[in-house]
Each structure stands twice: as C-alpha cells, then as structure tokens.
Design a protein around this motif. Structure first.
Motif, PDB file in Angstrom:
ATOM      1  N   PHE A  64       0.820  -1.224   0.000  1.00  0.00           N
ATOM      2  CA  PHE A  64       0.000   0.000   0.000  1.00  0.00           C
ATOM      3  C   PHE A  64       0.849   1.267   0.000  1.00  0.00           C
ATOM      4  O   PHE A  64       0.416   2.315   0.477  1.00  0.00           O
ATOM      5  CB  PHE A  64      -0.970  -0.005   1.189  1.00  0.00           C
ATOM      6  CG  PHE A  64      -1.903  -1.183   1.178  1.00  0.00           C
ATOM      7  CD1 PHE A  64      -2.999  -1.203   0.338  1.00  0.00           C
ATOM      8  CD2 PHE A  64      -1.651  -2.301   1.968  1.00  0.00           C
ATOM      9  CE1 PHE A  64      -3.845  -2.311   0.287  1.00  0.00           C
ATOM     10  CE2 PHE A  64      -2.492  -3.411   1.932  1.00  0.00           C
ATOM     11  CZ  PHE A  64      -3.596  -3.416   1.087  1.00  0.00           C
TER      12      PHE A  64
ATOM     13  N   LEU B 243      -4.289   3.037  -2.282  1.00  0.00           N
ATOM     14  CA  LEU B 243      -5.152   1.894  -2.597  1.00  0.00           C
ATOM     15  C   LEU B 243      -5.150   1.594  -4.092  1.00  0.00           C
ATOM     16  O   LEU B 243      -6.037   0.889  -4.580  1.00  0.00           O
ATOM     17  CB  LEU B 243      -6.583   2.169  -2.118  1.00  0.00           C
ATOM     18  CG  LEU B 243      -6.748   2.344  -0.599  1.00  0.00           C
ATOM     19  CD1 LEU B 243      -8.184   2.713  -0.249  1.00  0.00           C
ATOM     20  CD2 LEU B 243      -6.333   1.072   0.141  1.00  0.00           C
TER      21      LEU B 243
ATOM     22  N   TRP C  13      -6.424  -1.736  -6.088  1.00  0.00           N
ATOM     23  CA  TRP C  13      -7.367  -2.468  -5.252  1.00  0.00           C
ATOM     24  C   TRP C  13      -8.795  -1.970  -5.484  1.00  0.00           C
ATOM     25  O   TRP C  13      -9.016  -0.784  -5.692  1.00  0.00           O
ATOM     26  CB  TRP C  13      -7.026  -2.301  -3.765  1.00  0.00           C
ATOM     27  CG  TRP C  13      -5.745  -2.949  -3.370  1.00  0.00           C
ATOM     28  CD1 TRP C  13      -4.495  -2.389  -3.381  1.00  0.00           C
ATOM     29  CD2 TRP C  13      -5.567  -4.282  -2.896  1.00  0.00           C
ATOM     30  NE1 TRP C  13      -3.546  -3.277  -2.948  1.00  0.00           N
ATOM     31  CE2 TRP C  13      -4.175  -4.459  -2.641  1.00  0.00           C
ATOM     32  CE3 TRP C  13      -6.429  -5.345  -2.644  1.00  0.00           C
ATOM     33  CZ2 TRP C  13      -3.652  -5.657  -2.158  1.00  0.00           C
ATOM     34  CZ3 TRP C  13      -5.908  -6.538  -2.169  1.00  0.00           C
ATOM     35  CH2 TRP C  13      -4.539  -6.683  -1.936  1.00  0.00           C
TER      36      TRP C  13
ATOM     37  N   TYR D  57     -12.545  -1.892  -3.439  1.00  0.00           N
ATOM     38  CA  TYR D  57     -12.935  -1.959  -2.031  1.00  0.00           C
ATOM     39  C   TYR D  57     -14.313  -1.341  -1.827  1.00  0.00           C
ATOM     40  O   TYR D  57     -14.820  -0.581  -2.647  1.00  0.00           O
ATOM     41  CB  TYR D  57     -11.899  -1.240  -1.156  1.00  0.00           C
ATOM     42  CG  TYR D  57     -11.527   0.143  -1.641  1.00  0.00           C
ATOM     43  CD1 TYR D  57     -12.209   1.276  -1.197  1.00  0.00           C
ATOM     44  CD2 TYR D  57     -10.501   0.314  -2.562  1.00  0.00           C
ATOM     45  CE1 TYR D  57     -11.875   2.536  -1.669  1.00  0.00           C
ATOM     46  CE2 TYR D  57     -10.158   1.565  -3.032  1.00  0.00           C
ATOM     47  CZ  TYR D  57     -10.841   2.675  -2.579  1.00  0.00           C
ATOM     48  OH  TYR D  57     -10.515   3.921  -3.044  1.00  0.00           O
TER      49      TYR D  57
ATOM     50  N   GLN E 177     -16.783   2.440  -0.043  1.00  0.00           N
ATOM     51  CA  GLN E 177     -15.648   3.307  -0.325  1.00  0.00           C
ATOM     52  C   GLN E 177     -15.403   4.341   0.764  1.00  0.00           C
ATOM     53  O   GLN E 177     -14.255   4.726   1.004  1.00  0.00           O
ATOM     54  CB  GLN E 177     -15.847   3.989  -1.684  1.00  0.00           C
ATOM     55  CG  GLN E 177     -15.789   3.004  -2.844  1.00  0.00           C
ATOM     56  CD  GLN E 177     -15.556   3.682  -4.179  1.00  0.00           C
ATOM     57  OE1 GLN E 177     -15.549   4.905  -4.274  1.00  0.00           O
ATOM     58  NE2 GLN E 177     -15.362   2.890  -5.214  1.00  0.00           N
TER      59      GLN E 177
ATOM     60  N   TRP F 129     -12.851   3.100   3.676  1.00  0.00           N
ATOM     61  CA  TRP F 129     -11.458   2.726   3.446  1.00  0.00           C
ATOM     62  C   TRP F 129     -10.593   3.941   3.135  1.00  0.00           C
ATOM     63  O   TRP F 129     -11.013   4.878   2.472  1.00  0.00           O
ATOM     64  CB  TRP F 129     -11.345   1.741   2.278  1.00  0.00           C
ATOM     65  CG  TRP F 129     -11.848   0.372   2.578  1.00  0.00           C
ATOM     66  CD1 TRP F 129     -13.090  -0.121   2.305  1.00  0.00           C
ATOM     67  CD2 TRP F 129     -11.126  -0.689   3.203  1.00  0.00           C
ATOM     68  NE1 TRP F 129     -13.193  -1.423   2.713  1.00  0.00           N
ATOM     69  CE2 TRP F 129     -11.994  -1.807   3.279  1.00  0.00           C
ATOM     70  CE3 TRP F 129      -9.828  -0.808   3.703  1.00  0.00           C
ATOM     71  CZ2 TRP F 129     -11.609  -3.016   3.832  1.00  0.00           C
ATOM     72  CZ3 TRP F 129      -9.443  -2.022   4.256  1.00  0.00           C
ATOM     73  CH2 TRP F 129     -10.323  -3.107   4.321  1.00  0.00           C
TER      74      TRP F 129
ATOM     75  N   ALA G  10      -5.939   4.995   3.012  1.00  0.00           N
ATOM     76  CA  ALA G  10      -4.574   4.476   3.099  1.00  0.00           C
ATOM     77  C   ALA G  10      -3.688   5.555   3.680  1.00  0.00           C
ATOM     78  O   ALA G  10      -3.763   6.720   3.289  1.00  0.00           O
ATOM     79  CB  ALA G  10      -4.060   4.050   1.732  1.00  0.00           C
TER      80      ALA G  10
ATOM     81  N   ALA H 288      -3.436  -0.065   4.467  1.00  0.00           N
ATOM     82  CA  ALA H 288      -4.848   0.147   4.171  1.00  0.00           C
ATOM     83  C   ALA H 288      -5.602   0.157   5.490  1.00  0.00           C
ATOM     84  O   ALA H 288      -5.349  -0.681   6.363  1.00  0.00           O
ATOM     85  CB  ALA H 288      -5.378  -0.956   3.265  1.00  0.00           C
TER      86      ALA H 288
ATOM     87  N   ILE I  33     -12.050  -5.676   0.553  1.00  0.00           N
ATOM     88  CA  ILE I  33     -11.022  -5.134  -0.317  1.00  0.00           C
ATOM     89  C   ILE I  33     -10.477  -6.305  -1.124  1.00  0.00           C
ATOM     90  O   ILE I  33     -10.258  -7.390  -0.572  1.00  0.00           O
ATOM     91  CB  ILE I  33      -9.925  -4.412   0.484  1.00  0.00           C
ATOM     92  CG1 ILE I  33      -8.904  -3.743  -0.462  1.00  0.00           C
ATOM     93  CG2 ILE I  33      -9.224  -5.344   1.456  1.00  0.00           C
ATOM     94  CD1 ILE I  33      -7.967  -2.775   0.261  1.00  0.00           C
TER      95      ILE I  33
END
Length: 268
Positions: A126, A130, A133, A135, A138, A141, A143, A148, A164
């Motif tokens: 990471f 992200l 990826w 996920y 939203q 999440w 980073a 993450a 994710i």
C-alpha cells in the motif's frame, strides 16, 4: 580431471555461456566460507545447494555439490533473478526458513534448496495508497503510512461487511502459492461485551481459506499455503464482518492491512 579451488573472500562476476552462445552473468559476494563446488572427499559430508525453478534465481555460494567437514557451519544467501522473488528455503525437502540468508550446520549429507517465485499482488504494501485495489464501502477505506485502513462506527443493532480485493494473473500452473498478510485491529473499549461479531476472512476465488476472530486475536501475520493454482485470473478478497448487539453509544472499529502478498512457483 577434478579441480578443487579455495576462493578468497571478495566480489566475483560469474558468467554462464550456453551451447548456443547466450550469455548471462551475476555478481556474487563471496565470504570464503565454502570452497567452489567439488565432490566430497573421504570423511566429508555432501552439501547440495540448489536453486529452483532453474533460471529464476541463484545462490551465494552458487548451486552445486560441496564437500563439507561434519559440524561445519555454512552461510548461504538466495539471489532472485529478473522479476522473480525469493520464497522459502527447503532443507532436505522440508520448510526451513523464509529469510533470504540462512546459516546451517552440516552434520551429514544435506540438500538446501532456495525456492523462487513470482509475486502476483501489486501494491501489496500500500505504498501507492489503494491503487490497484477494489474496495467497499468506499467511504470506510483509506490508506496512510503504507497501510490500508478500515474505520467503521456502529450503533445499537447495526452490522457491516467491508471488503477489499484484487484480481491477480497467473501465467503458469502453480504447484505452491504462499499467501501472506499482516493485520491489526482495534475495538472501542466502550463496546466490550456488546459486540457479536468482529471477523477477518480471506477468500480466493470465492472460497474461504482463513478466518480470524478479531475479538480474540487483535493482530497477527497470516501465512496461508495454497496448492495447485491453475493458470488464469484469480480473485484475492479480504472481508471484515462487524456486528453489534446492544448499547446506547456508538462503537468504533478499526482494521489495518499491510504486506499482502501472493507468491507462486511452478511444480519442481
């Protein structure tokens, strides 16, 4: 004729030339602990150093058969070539270490094999946020700091499943694949006794390969051995399931992920 040469410590450039004239070379840092490959003499043990699959990596000292006095310690390093990565050492066919540099004591005839692989996961540390990826949800999440992070706040009777995932491409039939990930979790102390579920699940192509109860284990490094992956596209998915029973206040849940890796190597 057999030649036995003791090399002094130093850096050596080793060049290989095939019968068709193709050349390849690598730089080896030689510590002078073991002689150049040669058949063991009377009273010596055989140490066979191997690098598998062929062409994916080498070792320092180079692959070959060595005569070693029983009880001698030998240090060996694994050196990936091209886009390969080091995976594990096998000692007499059994797992020995995941460190690229190992020391063994040779008491009897021994085979030490460095196993190399291809890394299938992109941005598993990471370091690029992200990127790469998928996920959801939203909003939950983010980073930061090379990890993450999932942050969720749940009220009374609420639940949530967050995920994710990444699709990875395998260009060959994998005899062994090593899936690893690091996780850390935190549950608001106010929610103690009011939480029904706090799970981390790992799925490959929709099949669960590991489940961790985060109510009992808040952090760890998971190592999952997968066998016989077919060529093609595979989906690696990590699920976080959280649920609350009662309580008047909201409870905060946090999970961080790091070092997500899927290394695959063909049968050998």
């Amino acid at each position: 004729a057999e030649a036995r040469v003791t090399l002094p410590p130093g850096a050596y450039r080793v060049k290989l030339v095939t019968a068709s004239g193709v050349e390849a070379s690598t730089l080896l840092n030689w510590a002078g602990r073991v002689e150049a490959p040669s058949a063991p003499q009377e009273g010596e043990a055989l140490l066979r150093i191997a690098a598998k699959p062929e062409g994916w990596g080498t070792t320092d000292p180079p692959p070959g058969d060595y005569g070693v006095p029983p009880g001698q310690k030998v240090v060996v390093s694994a050196i990936p070539l091209g886009d390969s990565v080091f995976m594990v050492w096998l000692l007499n066919g059994a797992f020995y270490s995941s460190s690229s540099r190992v020391e063994i004591t040779v008491e009897r005839d021994t085979e030490l094999a460095a196993i190399f692989a291809k890394e299938l996961v992109k941005n598993g540390d990471f370091s690029s946020g992200l990127l790469g990826w998928e996920y959801g949800p939203q909003w939950a999440w983010s980073a930061a700091g090379g990890k993450a992070e999932l942050q969720v706040s749940l009220g009374k009777g609420e639940s949530l499943t967050a995920w994710i995932q990444q699709e990875v491409k395998l260009d060959f039939a994998a005899g062994i694949a090593n899936l690893t990930l690091r996780y850390d979790s935190l549950r608001d102390p106010l929610g103690k006794g009011l939480v029904d579920k706090f799970l981390l699940k790992v799925l490959v192509d929709g099949s669960e390969v590991r489940s961790v109860d985060l109510l009992n284990t808040s952090s760890g490094f998971e190592k999952i051995l997968l066998r016989d992956l077919a060529p093609g596209t595979h989906t690696l998915k990590i699920l976080i399931e959280v649920a609350r029973a009662g309580g008047a206040v909201s409870v905060q849940f946090t999970v961080t992920l790091d070092d997500v890796s899927l290394k695959a190597t063909p049968p050998f």
